[in-house]
Motif scaffolding. Structure first.
Motif, PDB file in Angstrom:
ATOM      1  N   ASP A 111       7.669 -23.245-109.286  1.00 37.06           N
ATOM      2  CA  ASP A 111       8.704 -23.831-110.138  1.00 37.06           C
ATOM      3  C   ASP A 111      10.048 -23.632-109.449  1.00 37.06           C
ATOM      4  OD1 ASP A 111      10.154 -24.934-112.195  1.00 37.06           O
ATOM      5  OD2 ASP A 111      10.069 -23.136-113.466  1.00 37.06           O
ATOM      6  N   GLY A 112      10.519 -24.651-108.779  1.00 37.14           N
ATOM      7  CA  GLY A 112      11.770 -24.521-108.062  1.00 37.14           C
ATOM      8  C   GLY A 112      12.200 -25.844-107.467  1.00 37.14           C
ATOM      9  N   TRP A 113      13.212 -25.793-106.628  1.00 35.68           N
ATOM     10  CA  TRP A 113      13.739 -27.004-106.019  1.00 35.68           C
ATOM     11  C   TRP A 113      13.872 -26.830-104.503  1.00 35.68           C
ATOM     12  CZ3 TRP A 113      18.385 -26.388-103.434  1.00 35.68           C
ATOM     13  CH2 TRP A 113      19.176 -25.299-103.812  1.00 35.68           C
ATOM     14  N   ASN A 114      13.799 -27.962-103.829  1.00 40.12           N
ATOM     15  CA  ASN A 114      13.922 -28.008-102.382  1.00 40.12           C
ATOM     16  C   ASN A 114      14.905 -29.119-102.044  1.00 40.12           C
ATOM     17  OD1 ASN A 114      12.466 -29.777 -99.912  1.00 40.12           O
ATOM     18  ND2 ASN A 114      12.928 -27.646 -99.448  1.00 40.12           N
ATOM     19  N   TYR A 218      14.022 -22.815-103.914  1.00 38.64           N
ATOM     20  CA  TYR A 218      14.811 -21.883-104.716  1.00 38.64           C
ATOM     21  C   TYR A 218      14.476 -22.057-106.193  1.00 38.64           C
ATOM     22  CZ  TYR A 218      17.806 -21.174-100.622  1.00 38.64           C
ATOM     23  OH  TYR A 218      18.281 -20.866 -99.377  1.00 38.64           O
ATOM     24  N   GLY A 219      14.655 -20.973-106.947  1.00 41.41           N
ATOM     25  CA  GLY A 219      14.507 -21.059-108.391  1.00 41.41           C
ATOM     26  C   GLY A 219      15.669 -21.822-108.999  1.00 41.41           C
ATOM     27  N   VAL A 227      12.217 -18.632-103.898  1.00 44.44           N
ATOM     28  CA  VAL A 227      10.921 -18.440-104.558  1.00 44.44           C
ATOM     29  C   VAL A 227       9.749 -18.794-103.662  1.00 44.44           C
ATOM     30  CG1 VAL A 227      11.818 -18.678-106.900  1.00 44.44           C
ATOM     31  CG2 VAL A 227      11.090 -20.733-105.652  1.00 44.44           C
ATOM     32  N   ALA A 228       9.979 -19.534-102.578  1.00 45.04           N
ATOM     33  CA  ALA A 228       8.863 -19.845-101.675  1.00 45.04           C
ATOM     34  C   ALA A 228       9.370 -20.362-100.341  1.00 45.04           C
ATOM     35  CB  ALA A 228       7.927 -20.878-102.292  1.00 45.04           C
TER      36      ALA A 228
END
Length: 351
Positions: A111-114, A218-219, A227-228
């Motif tokens: 659950d995050g954004w890139n 990122y979260g 986050v990943a």
């Protein structure tokens, strides 16, 4: 999706793989939804079992190298289990390819954004204090990855750390010679400097190989939280400090560039701040960072030149690529040479 069609995916077989791995939703038939964003492999959201998951596998036209690459990814992500490296947790994997006809693995959905950083999402678009945290988190992820005990995690033989720096220049020049279409001023000067100033000693570690804002997630919301780390195609056992240098390519000395870089770095921390943070987390010295910055510019220019070369020798590539990369790649090589020219001979720094 590289020719991948849902019709070739056996949901029942995938469900059995998930059940055998103890994944959530035991006995439930997974529902597969194609996702965009996979540059090297196909991605599917796995729904219908209570917990969102993602399936990653090669396309139908994948060659042997692509299949081996995915098996390496599986091995790497499996090795990250139990570490503090932010990554999508491995749920199930089929290295042999007997379940869906290709090697594949299922990971937890993050659950995050890139973003490429050309336009940061709120609040990072306007809150420069929050934006600073994005850079610290990026460097923090590289430091955590580099300090993993890779042998203890089962990654012996994953790369060739012995002679890593001795191979770099000639390896990348040989790569360039396969598709060279123009002269790149400064290339030989940077190559000569790198050969003469490579580190005498280094601490091998997991190296992502393409570590930048575009390859992390990122979260949502502030404060910034990595986050990943994603896209492991170029990962090996090498020198983790090269990942740090890759993350600092948007800097001109101490300060982030305000133009000429794909991400908006306005308000980001100074290079000294980021180096200090990396050292605290990783335990590695960054005293020889200039060598790695020369190598990062040199290597990135050569890697991107392959895309540029294809764009000017084939009508299948968007001409906009040629227009964008045409001036950018010589600039990277020139920056490598200019930086090398400005530095004293390191006399094969140890650390």
């Amino acid at each position: 999706m590289d020719g991948v069609t849902e019709s070739r995916l056996d949901a029942a077989a995938l469900g059995r793989l998930l059940d055998a791995a103890g994944a959530p939703g035991h006995g439930e038939l997974p529902v597969l939804e194609p996702l965009s964003g996979g540059s090297q492999n196909a991605l599917y959201r796995v729904a219908g079992r209570g917990t969102p998951m993602v399936l990653r596998m090669p396309g139908t036209r994948a060659d042997a190298a692509r299949l081996d690459g995915l098996r390496r990814e599986i091995r790497l992500v499996r090795a990250l289990t139990g570490t503090d490296v932010p990554h999508a947790e491995l749920i199930a994997a089929d290295d042999a390819g007997g379940v869906l006809g290709q090697p594949c693995y299922v990971m937890a959905e993050v659950d995050g954004w890139n973003s490429t950083g050309a336009q940061w999402p709120a609040p990072f678009d306007t809150d420069l204090t929050a934006r600073r945290g994005l850079a610290f988190e990026l460097v923090d992820g590289a430091a955590r990855l580099g300090r993993v005990d890779w042998r203890a995690q089962g990654l012996d033989g994953f790369g060739r750390p012995d002679g890593f720096h001795e191979r770099q220049v000639d390896r990348w020049l040989a790569f360039l010679n396969n598709y060279r279409v123009r002269e790149l001023p400064g290339l030989d000067e940077a190559a000569d400097w790198l050969r003469a100033n490579r580190p005498r000693h280094y601490t091998p570690g997991i190296m992502h190989g393409d570590y930048q804002f575009a390859n992390v997630m990122y979260g949502h919301g502030a404060p910034a939280k990595l986050v990943a780390i994603i896209d492991w195609e170029m990962t090996t056992i090498g020198d983790p400090l090269l990942d740090l240098a890759w993350a600092l390519l948007g800097y001109d000395g101490e300060n982030p560039r305000t133009q000429g870089y794909y991400a908006d770095l306005t308000g980001m921390p100074t290079r000294t701040e980021l180096l200090a943070h990396y050292e605290r987390v990783s335990g590695l010295s960054t005293e020889n960072i200039d060598y790695y910055l020369v190598l990062a510019n040199f290597k990135l220019g050569i890697v991107l030149e392959k895309t540029y070369a294809a764009s000017v020798t084939s009508d299948k590539v968007d001409p906009e690529i040629a227009a964008a990369m045409g001036p950018m790649i010589p600039q990277l090589i020139a920056q490598a040479a200019e930086l090398a020219r400005s530095l004293p001979s390191v006399a094969r720094h140890g650390r």
